[in-house]
Design a protein around this motif. Structure first.
Motif, mmCIF file in Angstrom:
data_model
loop_
_atom_site.group_PDB
_atom_site.id
_atom_site.type_symbol
_atom_site.label_atom_id
_atom_site.label_comp_id
_atom_site.label_asym_id
_atom_site.label_seq_id
_atom_site.Cartn_x
_atom_site.Cartn_y
_atom_site.Cartn_z
ATOM 1 N N ILE A 141 102.967 98.885 -12.346
ATOM 2 C CA ILE A 141 103.923 98.984 -13.453
ATOM 3 C C ILE A 141 103.104 99.407 -14.663
ATOM 4 C CG2 ILE A 141 105.553 97.743 -14.904
ATOM 5 C CD1 ILE A 141 105.918 95.773 -12.530
ATOM 6 N N GLN A 142 103.423 100.574 -15.209
ATOM 7 C CA GLN A 142 102.619 101.146 -16.290
ATOM 8 C C GLN A 142 103.396 101.150 -17.604
ATOM 9 O OE1 GLN A 142 101.570 104.961 -14.484
ATOM 10 N NE2 GLN A 142 99.531 104.161 -14.033
ATOM 11 N N ILE A 143 102.737 100.626 -18.625
ATOM 12 C CA ILE A 143 103.290 100.599 -19.974
ATOM 13 C C ILE A 143 102.419 101.511 -20.839
ATOM 14 C CG2 ILE A 143 104.084 99.114 -21.852
ATOM 15 C CD1 ILE A 143 105.173 98.326 -19.055
ATOM 16 N N GLU A 144 103.021 102.514 -21.459
ATOM 17 C CA GLU A 144 102.252 103.474 -22.261
ATOM 18 C C GLU A 144 102.858 103.611 -23.655
ATOM 19 O OE1 GLU A 144 101.877 107.211 -20.319
ATOM 20 O OE2 GLU A 144 101.088 106.369 -18.447
ATOM 21 N N PHE A 192 99.179 99.117 -21.180
ATOM 22 C CA PHE A 192 98.476 98.361 -20.133
ATOM 23 C C PHE A 192 99.196 98.610 -18.820
ATOM 24 C CE2 PHE A 192 101.742 95.541 -21.737
ATOM 25 C CZ PHE A 192 102.270 94.941 -20.596
ATOM 26 N N GLN A 193 98.622 98.125 -17.727
ATOM 27 C CA GLN A 193 99.278 98.254 -16.427
ATOM 28 C C GLN A 193 99.058 96.995 -15.610
ATOM 29 O OE1 GLN A 193 97.569 101.753 -14.604
ATOM 30 N NE2 GLN A 193 95.791 100.637 -13.841
ATOM 31 N N ILE A 194 100.027 96.717 -14.721
ATOM 32 C CA ILE A 194 99.932 95.540 -13.866
ATOM 33 C C ILE A 194 100.284 95.933 -12.439
ATOM 34 C CG2 ILE A 194 100.361 93.839 -15.658
ATOM 35 C CD1 ILE A 194 103.268 93.788 -14.920
ATOM 36 N N ASP A 195 99.712 95.204 -11.493
ATOM 37 C CA ASP A 195 99.943 95.429 -10.075
ATOM 38 C C ASP A 195 101.170 94.636 -9.632
ATOM 39 O OD1 ASP A 195 99.721 95.263 -7.174
ATOM 40 O OD2 ASP A 195 97.691 96.037 -7.424
ATOM 41 N N THR A 196 102.012 95.243 -8.812
ATOM 42 C CA THR A 196 103.239 94.570 -8.379
ATOM 43 C C THR A 196 102.976 93.455 -7.364
ATOM 44 O OG1 THR A 196 103.579 96.291 -6.701
ATOM 45 C CG2 THR A 196 104.703 96.562 -8.823
ATOM 46 N N GLU A 246 116.617 100.156 -26.233
ATOM 47 C CA GLU A 246 115.975 101.457 -26.440
ATOM 48 C C GLU A 246 114.607 101.242 -27.076
ATOM 49 O OE1 GLU A 246 118.414 104.104 -28.630
ATOM 50 O OE2 GLU A 246 120.042 104.119 -27.147
ATOM 51 N N TYR A 247 113.645 102.059 -26.701
ATOM 52 C CA TYR A 247 112.269 101.889 -27.179
ATOM 53 C C TYR A 247 111.580 103.248 -27.205
ATOM 54 C CZ TYR A 247 111.378 102.199 -22.153
ATOM 55 O OH TYR A 247 111.345 102.619 -20.847
ATOM 56 N N HIS A 248 110.424 103.288 -27.845
ATOM 57 C CA HIS A 248 109.569 104.477 -27.835
ATOM 58 C C HIS A 248 108.408 104.219 -26.879
ATOM 59 C CE1 HIS A 248 111.703 106.332 -31.174
ATOM 60 N NE2 HIS A 248 111.636 105.183 -31.826
ATOM 61 N N GLY A 249 107.952 105.273 -26.221
ATOM 62 C CA GLY A 249 106.883 105.124 -25.247
ATOM 63 C C GLY A 249 107.418 105.221 -23.832
ATOM 64 N N LYS A 250 106.624 104.737 -22.858
ATOM 65 C CA LYS A 250 107.009 104.844 -21.449
ATOM 66 C C LYS A 250 106.849 103.506 -20.733
ATOM 67 C CE LYS A 250 105.796 109.734 -20.733
ATOM 68 N NZ LYS A 250 104.942 110.664 -19.930
ATOM 69 N N ILE A 251 107.810 103.201 -19.878
ATOM 70 C CA ILE A 251 107.701 102.102 -18.921
ATOM 71 C C ILE A 251 107.989 102.708 -17.558
ATOM 72 C CG2 ILE A 251 108.622 99.903 -18.123
ATOM 73 C CD1 ILE A 251 109.361 99.220 -20.975
ATOM 74 N N GLN A 252 106.984 102.768 -16.701
ATOM 75 C CA GLN A 252 107.129 103.377 -15.390
ATOM 76 C C GLN A 252 106.903 102.332 -14.311
ATOM 77 O OE1 GLN A 252 104.204 106.566 -15.797
ATOM 78 N NE2 GLN A 252 105.875 108.053 -16.036
ATOM 79 N N SER A 253 107.848 102.239 -13.370
ATOM 80 C CA SER A 253 107.734 101.283 -12.284
ATOM 81 C C SER A 253 108.390 101.853 -11.034
ATOM 82 C CB SER A 253 108.398 99.951 -12.657
ATOM 83 O OG SER A 253 108.422 99.069 -11.550
ATOM 84 N N SER A 254 107.740 101.635 -9.901
ATOM 85 C CA SER A 254 108.289 102.092 -8.626
ATOM 86 C C SER A 254 109.143 101.014 -7.973
ATOM 87 C CB SER A 254 107.148 102.486 -7.676
ATOM 88 O OG SER A 254 106.296 101.367 -7.440
ATOM 89 N N VAL A 255 109.239 99.831 -8.608
ATOM 90 C CA VAL A 255 110.033 98.734 -8.053
ATOM 91 C C VAL A 255 111.114 98.332 -9.057
ATOM 92 C CG1 VAL A 255 108.176 97.819 -6.604
ATOM 93 C CG2 VAL A 255 108.404 97.010 -8.959
ATOM 94 N N GLY A 266 111.228 93.771 -1.917
ATOM 95 C CA GLY A 266 110.929 95.007 -2.631
ATOM 96 C C GLY A 266 111.273 94.982 -4.103
ATOM 97 N N ARG A 267 111.534 93.786 -4.628
ATOM 98 C CA ARG A 267 111.865 93.679 -6.053
ATOM 99 C C ARG A 267 110.804 92.835 -6.756
ATOM 100 N NH1 ARG A 267 117.081 95.637 -6.515
ATOM 101 N NH2 ARG A 267 117.364 94.847 -8.633
ATOM 102 N N PHE A 268 110.662 93.057 -8.055
ATOM 103 C CA PHE A 268 109.684 92.340 -8.878
ATOM 104 C C PHE A 268 110.464 91.377 -9.766
ATOM 105 C CE2 PHE A 268 106.639 91.742 -12.330
ATOM 106 C CZ PHE A 268 105.425 91.668 -11.646
#
Length: 488
Positions: free
Chosen positions: A4-7, A26-30, A56-65, A136-138
């Protein structure tokens, strides 16, 4: 395994001019079991809702789960628990649910009862079990311990230790130590991720602060010396330059050379000083100061303030617990221990004079003054100034205590209904600290309160030794504070 990536996350509520998060990365492992900690009002719950995509926010939150959230909102609580859980985890088999409930020490018959008949602790357990059956969920778990007694906290902590892939917001140090392998901390200036449990993180954090304090003192001393040296060298240079134009023959070239050399040395010292100032400014950005609180307990003329003799609260014609007998003596700090629903809160309410049906005899010393902190904060509304007036406490002292408990001045302008749950609890504790009393009666005072404030309150009680009777399920706090335990 995925990340899970926070940018460059930046967020502020529309009604606020200050960012809660600013360019956070920062980033964290699922697969991690993350404990999520930080001061009240720093944005822990807000961050979880950002992961859920609710703001709503600025930046990126990327997660595959995908994410699930606890506490889970249950509609129509009169339905059987099994029916509700089938909606929470529709793909789970009944035997899987029964297995999870056995780990959590919940009886099978709870599935067939209406959900509303379960205790708050049982509701927490069955919903956690169902949510973890969604493969398969966090899972985002927001302060699950507030409805759990001491034994239930140990059970749930052991259960979470078997799991992986969650963020857990909690301020209970022992609970965190029992089940997490990483700590996600919201500090004053950043968010950090560190491997280990809470105790490991806290030891490292304290060492870092001690190092930075020592480095800060060293740089401050060095900057002061360099400032003095720069001033002396500059004065010498000016004096040397002035001698070029004195009476009589002088070697002006030599004097000019010496003067320029001194001025160059002065400039070099100023450069070193500026570098030291910049290095110093990078220190102590995350320093958490825990200021000392004060309390002024009253001394009672007798050693015994109150006594319970065969007392048991009665509901619907039945005693809710076995009769208890004990005395509250001056200087004691008594904790009532027992499962949820065993009558601990009712005993405290009897002590403060609420007219509850009971058996046995409760005797309170003549003229004993009590100060009470209830569990419930729902009565808090309006401004802090109005609350202080209505409570007959000194407003200046009240707000000074809240400042020491990490309230910003802007909080004083808000309505209490807009405070976080932890901030509301601090209001009630600050009120109690303003009251001079013989006996302090606190019912689960630490619910929602951050770790630093818990340590602050522990230090207060150890320093001033007020006479207390309280209910609290934080084992670290109880072990530090209690002089006697009464089993209910």
């Amino acid at each position: 395994m995925s990340m899970i990536q926070i940018e460059n996350l930046t967020f502020a509520y529309p009604s606020s001019h200050d960012n809660i998060f600013e360019n956070v990365t920062f980033q964290i492992d699922t697969d991690w079991k993350l404990g999520f900690i930080g001061r009240n009002g720093r944005g822990k719950t807000t961050f979880l809702h950002l992961l859920l995509g609710e703001y709503e926010y600025h930046g990126k939150i990327q997660s595959s789960v995908p994410f699930d959230y606890f506490p889970y909102s249950v509609k129509d609580k009169e339905r059987p628990t099994a029916e509700i859980l089938s909606e929470v985890c529709p793909l789970a088999e009944e035997w899987e649910l029964l297995r999870e409930l056995s780990y959590l020490e919940v009886r099978e018959e709870a599935l067939w009862r209406p959900f509303f008949t379960l205790s708050n602790g049982e509701q927490t357990k069955v919903l956690l079990a169902a949510l973890f059956l969604n493969d398969g969920r966090f899972l985002l778990i927001d302060e699950p311990t507030n409805h759990l007694d001491t034994k239930a906290r140990e059970t749930v902590s052991a259960y979470l230790k078997r799991k992986r892939g969650f963020i857990l917001v909690s301020h209970d140090r022992c609970f965190l130590d029992g089940c997490v392998d990483h700590i996600l901390s919201i500090n004053r200036s950043n968010i950090e991720v560190q491997s280990g449990n809470f105790s490991t993180w806290f030891t490292n954090f304290q060492r870092q602060q001690q190092f930075e304090l020592a480095q800060n003192a060293k740089l401050k001393k060095s900057i002061d010396k360099m400032q003095q040296a720069s001033q002396r060298t500059s004065v010498w240079s000016n004096r040397m330059e002035a001698t070029k134009y004195g009476s009589g023959p002088v070697d002006r070239g030599y004097i000019g050379h010496k003067s320029a050399k001194m001025m160059k040395r002065s400039k070099a010292i100023e450069v070193r000083q500026q570098r030291a100032i910049e290095e110093k400014s990078g220190l102590l950005k995350n320093l958490e100061t825990v200021e000392n609180l004060k309390i002024s307990p009253l001394l009672y003329f007798s050693d015994t303030l109150a006594s319970f003799s065969g007392v048991a609260p009665i509901f619907d014609g039945k005693a809710v617990c076995r009769p208890v007998s004990f005395e509250i003596k001056q200087g004691e700090r008594i904790v009532l221990d027992g499962r949820n629903g065993s009558g601990k809160t009712s005993l405290l309410k009897l002590l403060i004079g609420q007219p509850l049906e009971h058996q046995g005899t409760l005797a309170i010393g003549s003229g004993v003054k009590l100060s009470y902190v209830p569990q419930d904060t729902s009565m808090l509304h309006g401004s802090l100034s109005e609350f202080a007036t209505d409570s007959h406490i000194d407003e200046s002292l009240f707000k000074a205590i809240l400042r020491k408990m990490d309230f910003s001045r802007i909080q004083f302008e808000k309505k209490m209904e807009d405070f976080s749950d932890g901030q509301k609890k601090k209001v009630l504790i600050a009120k109690s600290l303003c009251e001079r009393a013989h006996l302090y009666v606190w019912d689960e005072p630490l619910n929602y309160i951050d770790i630093y404030s818990r340590i602050q309150i522990e230090n207060l009680i150890k320093s001033f030794s007020p006479t207390m009777i309280f209910v609290e399920h934080d084992r670290a706090f109880r072990n530090t504070i209690a002089t006697q335990t009464i089993q209910i």
